[in-house]
Design a protein around this motif. Structure first.
Motif, PDB file in Angstrom:
ATOM      1  N   ARG A 111       0.838  -1.204   0.000  1.00 38.24           N
ATOM      2  CA  ARG A 111       0.000   0.000   0.000  1.00 38.24           C
ATOM      3  C   ARG A 111       0.866   1.245   0.000  1.00 38.24           C
ATOM      4  O   ARG A 111       1.908   1.293   0.656  1.00 38.24           O
ATOM      5  N   ASN A 112       0.440   2.223  -0.769  1.00 44.09           N
ATOM      6  CA  ASN A 112       1.093   3.529  -0.744  1.00 44.09           C
ATOM      7  C   ASN A 112       0.047   4.596  -1.053  1.00 44.09           C
ATOM      8  O   ASN A 112      -1.113   4.255  -1.324  1.00 44.09           O
ATOM      9  N   ILE A 113       0.451   5.845  -1.025  1.00 49.75           N
ATOM     10  CA  ILE A 113      -0.514   6.917  -1.274  1.00 49.75           C
ATOM     11  C   ILE A 113      -0.992   6.867  -2.724  1.00 49.75           C
ATOM     12  O   ILE A 113      -0.183   6.922  -3.653  1.00 49.75           O
ATOM     13  N   ALA A 114      -2.297   6.655  -2.863  1.00 51.82           N
ATOM     14  CA  ALA A 114      -2.980   6.610  -4.165  1.00 51.82           C
ATOM     15  C   ALA A 114      -2.617   5.399  -5.022  1.00 51.82           C
ATOM     16  O   ALA A 114      -2.684   5.460  -6.247  1.00 51.82           O
ATOM     17  N   ASN A 115      -2.251   4.296  -4.354  1.00 51.10           N
ATOM     18  CA  ASN A 115      -2.038   3.012  -5.041  1.00 51.10           C
ATOM     19  C   ASN A 115      -1.273   3.157  -6.363  1.00 51.10           C
ATOM     20  O   ASN A 115      -1.741   2.747  -7.426  1.00 51.10           O
ATOM     21  N   MET A 116      -0.066   3.708  -6.247  1.00 50.44           N
ATOM     22  CA  MET A 116       0.731   3.991  -7.434  1.00 50.44           C
ATOM     23  C   MET A 116       1.711   2.852  -7.760  1.00 50.44           C
ATOM     24  O   MET A 116       2.251   2.200  -6.870  1.00 50.44           O
ATOM     25  N   VAL A 117       1.919   2.652  -9.057  1.00 53.61           N
ATOM     26  CA  VAL A 117       2.940   1.704  -9.531  1.00 53.61           C
ATOM     27  C   VAL A 117       4.009   2.543 -10.230  1.00 53.61           C
ATOM     28  O   VAL A 117       3.855   2.933 -11.383  1.00 53.61           O
ATOM     29  N   ILE A 118       5.048   2.860  -9.487  1.00 56.18           N
ATOM     30  CA  ILE A 118       6.093   3.752  -9.990  1.00 56.18           C
ATOM     31  C   ILE A 118       7.373   2.933 -10.179  1.00 56.18           C
ATOM     32  O   ILE A 118       7.851   2.284  -9.237  1.00 56.18           O
ATOM     33  N   HIS A 119       7.874   2.961 -11.399  1.00 54.28           N
ATOM     34  CA  HIS A 119       8.929   2.017 -11.781  1.00 54.28           C
ATOM     35  C   HIS A 119      10.276   2.200 -11.081  1.00 54.28           C
ATOM     36  O   HIS A 119      11.124   1.320 -11.150  1.00 54.28           O
ATOM     37  N   THR A 120      10.460   3.334 -10.426  1.00 49.12           N
ATOM     38  CA  THR A 120      11.707   3.513  -9.675  1.00 49.12           C
ATOM     39  C   THR A 120      11.502   3.257  -8.187  1.00 49.12           C
ATOM     40  O   THR A 120      12.418   3.462  -7.394  1.00 49.12           O
ATOM     41  N   ASP A 121      10.303   2.814  -7.812  1.00 50.38           N
ATOM     42  CA  ASP A 121       9.986   2.556  -6.406  1.00 50.38           C
ATOM     43  C   ASP A 121      10.478   1.141  -6.051  1.00 50.38           C
ATOM     44  O   ASP A 121       9.822   0.150  -6.378  1.00 50.38           O
TER      45      ASP A 121
END
Ligand code: CO
Length: 211
Positions: free
Chosen positions: A65-75
């Protein structure tokens, strides 16, 4: 110590007792290992609890879980969770679950600076820019907000499909379905947005990796 803090420690004891009453071996069995069929990527919002919403027991859902359910490729956090879920746990489903009334999405529609989080929210603003023709046409702000929540979930599902992790799994013939859901805070119901991507051929050509 605060009443709330004491209460949660007490709640834990009660939960252990109740769980053991239902199944005396439940913790022993869980300690042996996990084999969840599902990875849930949801919002950190306290009102959107993954397990409860889908009636999943401990051991049935791997959660990020993260803020606003983001899929960020550098995360690296998200990538590690996804890699472990797909390549070690071999989950068959990944659900990105957004929710109406999401504070992260609301912030991305505005211009206020909140702090460090502005840099996270920027990724959501990119989704706005990508869809601005559709979004700017919606006069009613509530409706625009809801549509943005849905479009963001869809974009995150595509972002999942763009990862080397998911494309490799598909290439290897692994069963892996991606889903986009929206949760209604005021109803408790989820809506399946029916984003169906089952191969990298559903992606724009520039994202298709030759693996
Ligand atoms: Co949210």
């Amino acid at each position: 110590m605060s009443k709330f803090y004491e209460k949660i420690l007490e709640n834990n004891k009660k939960w252990v007792e109740e769980s053991l009453a239902l199944d005396p071996n439940c913790f022993e069995d869980l300690a042996k290992g996990q084999n969840p069929p599902l990875l849930w990527i949801g919002c950190s919002d306290s009102r959107v609890p993954a397990n409860e919403i889908i009636g999943a027991k401990p051991g049935e859902v791997f959660v990020h879980r993260n803020i606003a359910n983001m899929v960020i490729h550098t995360d690296m956090n998200m990538l590690s969770v996804l890699d472990y879920a797909v390549n070690v746990l071999k989950v068959e489903h990944v659900i990105v679950c957004g929710h109406y009334g999401c504070g992260g999405i609301k912030a991305a529609m505005g211009n206020s600076s909140i702090g460090i989080i502005d840099n996270w929210i920027r990724h959501i603003k990119d989704v706005y820019r990508l869809n601005q023709k559709v979004l700017n046409r919606i006069q009613n702000e509530e409706e625009r907000f809801n549509t943005f929540v849905e479009l963001n979930v869809k974009e995150q599902v595509f972002d999942l499909a763009k990862t080397s992790i998911v494309q490799s799994a598909w290439k290897n013939g692994q069963t892996l379905s991606l889903h986009g859901w929206v949760y209604g805070l005021n109803s408790g119901f989820v809506t399946d947005l029916k984003v169906n991507i089952s191969s990298n051929e559903d992606l724009d050509e520039v994202y298709q990796l030759i693996l």
